[in-house]
Design a protein around this motif. Structure first.
Motif, short mmCIF file in Angstrom:
data_model
loop_
_atom_site.label_atom_id
_atom_site.label_comp_id
_atom_site.label_asym_id
_atom_site.label_seq_id
_atom_site.Cartn_x
_atom_site.Cartn_y
_atom_site.Cartn_z
N ARG A 223 14.32 25.52 -83.52
CA ARG A 223 15.06 25.92 -84.68
C ARG A 223 14.27 27.10 -85.59
NH1 ARG A 223 15.04 21.02 -88.43
NH2 ARG A 223 16.52 20.19 -86.60
N LYS A 225 14.21 28.81 -89.25
CA LYS A 225 14.77 29.12 -90.61
C LYS A 225 14.10 30.16 -91.29
CE LYS A 225 14.81 25.68 -93.30
NZ LYS A 225 14.31 24.41 -94.10
N GLU A 418 14.00 16.58 -80.11
CA GLU A 418 14.51 16.79 -81.48
C GLU A 418 14.13 16.00 -82.44
OE1 GLU A 418 17.33 18.95 -83.68
OE2 GLU A 418 17.04 19.09 -81.53
#
Length: 464
Positions: A223, A225, A418
């Motif tokens: 991920r 951001k 995850e």
């Protein structure tokens, strides 16, 4: 009883005063209409000296503005007649020029207010004793930006309080027009930047992996951001053969080596995003040419040095190549945050580091390449400094120790990559504050070995 003549004279006086009042209202109304309708500031400023002189029954008016470069400039001059107008313009230009020279020669402590007072004196001096002149400030956001002058050469002309108020009213309208014009330019500039950021964000979102590849024996989660719409963080999963590139989801592709990359371009916004885009293309080409992590860092440093140096930007980059058949991870590091390796057998974390400087800093730097043998249950956590540098409301940073402690707990108690990823991002958000955003881009890649390899090289070492 007053005579008929006196009554008539009184009526004429009242009628004339009413006409004057109507004229002033019409002129000020026209000025207000121009303020609302004219999009060009220069066109609006052309009206100011004329309106100011007409509402006060004066001979003429002039507008002098203070420029950002420190110069005073005579913007507009209006005269009721053309006979003496050229002489008036020359006199005001000389006054403006003389004041500018004095201002530039003065010490840094000389204020703009002093300069404008000096301009008042110079304007009166150059126009001469035949003119009665009145000047008032044009103030925008508490800063004097210029002067509005109105003058008359009639011997019995006086500057009454009413006339002075009218001139100040016109000056205030001028200040509103200037401020509106500047706000409009700022808004258009912001809209243009926002649109560029949106386009950059769309491009960057397309370049980052949409999903993690399926690689035999490991569980992946990732991920990124961004702090701005476009950021400088980068991560990638790169196939090492053209067959994998054509069919990345085929079972055979998951059995062949894959390259991992996590990097950070110094800075944020569009320039960092563009540099990241260039880095991505070069890195993928190097991987497909079968270069090892240390070699490709060496090549990237040579190729990108000129572009990075000219843009005053540098890149940190960690590159690794994982072979699912042997569960061997080879890696090199260009001054990036070393990934964390959690060993399932010991429950301890070590840092995967290798010597190497920032990309683009030194053409002659050498990039070391190391190897590590992974075991089932081992977890590698790749990250960027936005994670460890994130600060809470008190200014305290999350730092590497917190990340190590949180990673140990997550790797010990959570079963999937995850879940580990979600837990670490939640811990960071809790630390920063639920209502606050991190100031820098934050990227995590979690790689967990889930099954034994087909065969394993037990040797580890350093490749020169």
């Amino acid at each position: 009883m007053p005579s008929s003549t006196s009554v008539y004279a009184l009526r004429e006086l009242v009628s004339r005063l009413q006409r004057e009042q109507y004229k002033i209202q019409d002129l000020l109304g026209s000025l207000g209409f121009a303020l609302r309708s004219l999009n060009n500031l220069s066109q609006f400023l052309e009206l100011i000296p004329m309106i100011a002189s007409r509402v006060t029954d004066a001979y003429g008016g002039a507008l002098v503005m203070f420029q950002p470069d420190g110069q005073l400039r005579l913007e507009q001059v209006h005269c009721a007649g053309s006979d003496d107008c050229q002489n008036v313009r020359l006199a005001l230009e000389m006054a403006t020029r003389q004041t500018t020279v004095s201002l530039n020669a003065a010490s840094e402590t000389a204020t703009l207010t002093h300069a404008m007072l000096s301009l008042d004196q110079q304007a009166g001096r150059y126009l001469g004793a035949d003119f009665q002149i009145f000047g008032t400030a044009i103030i925008v956001q508490n800063v004097e930006r210029g002067r509005l002058y109105v003058f008359s050469n009639e011997g019995d002309y006086t500057w009454s309080e009413t006339r002075q108020k009218l001139v100040r009213l016109v000056a205030d309208q001028t200040a509103v027009a200037i401020e509106n014009n500047e706000l409009t330019h700022e808004l258009r500039h912001k809209e243009r930047i926002d649109r560029e950021l949106e386009l950059g964000a769309e491009i960057q979102a397309q370049l980052l992996p949409h999903e993690c590849p399926t690689i035999e024996g490991i569980d992946l989660a990732a991920r990124c951001k961004t702090a701005n719409k476009v950021g400088g963080d980068y991560y990638d999963f790169i196939p090492t053969t053209y067959e994998q590139l054509r069919q990345p989801n085929a079972p055979a592709s998951g059995q062949k080596p894959w390259s991992f990359a996590v990097g950070d371009v110094m800075g944020k916004g569009v320039p960092a995003g563009l540099m990241m885009t260039m880095l991505r293309g070069m890195l993928r080409a190097e991987v497909l040419n079968r270069h090892s992590p240390g070699q490709l860092l060496q090549h990237l440093n040579w190729v990108m040095r000129t572009d990075l140096e000219s843009s005053n930007r540098f890149v940190t980059l960690f590159c690794a190549q994982y072979d699912p058949r042997t569960q061997m991870l080879a890696y090199g590091n260009a001054a990036h945050n070393p990934p964390l390796l959690w060993r399932a057998a010991t429950g301890q974390i070590t840092r995967l580091d290798a010597d190497g400087m920032l990309l683009g800093l030194d053409m002659d730097t050498h990039y070391q390449e190391n190897q590590v043998q992974l075991q089932p249950g081992d977890t590698v956590i790749y990250y960027t400094d936005g994670f460890t540098e994130a600060a809470n409301s008190g200014g305290k940073r999350f730092d590497e120790d917190n990340l190590i402690e949180s990673s140990c707990w997550a790797c010990r108690n959570l079963s999937s990559a995850e879940e580990i990823l979600d837990y670490l991002f939640n811990m960071l958000q809790r630390f920063v504050g639920a209502d606050r955003e991190a100031e820098d881009d934050t990227t995590l890649v979690v790689m967990r070995v889930t099954a034994p390899a087909e065969f394993r090289q037990l040797s580890t070492g350093v490749l020169s």
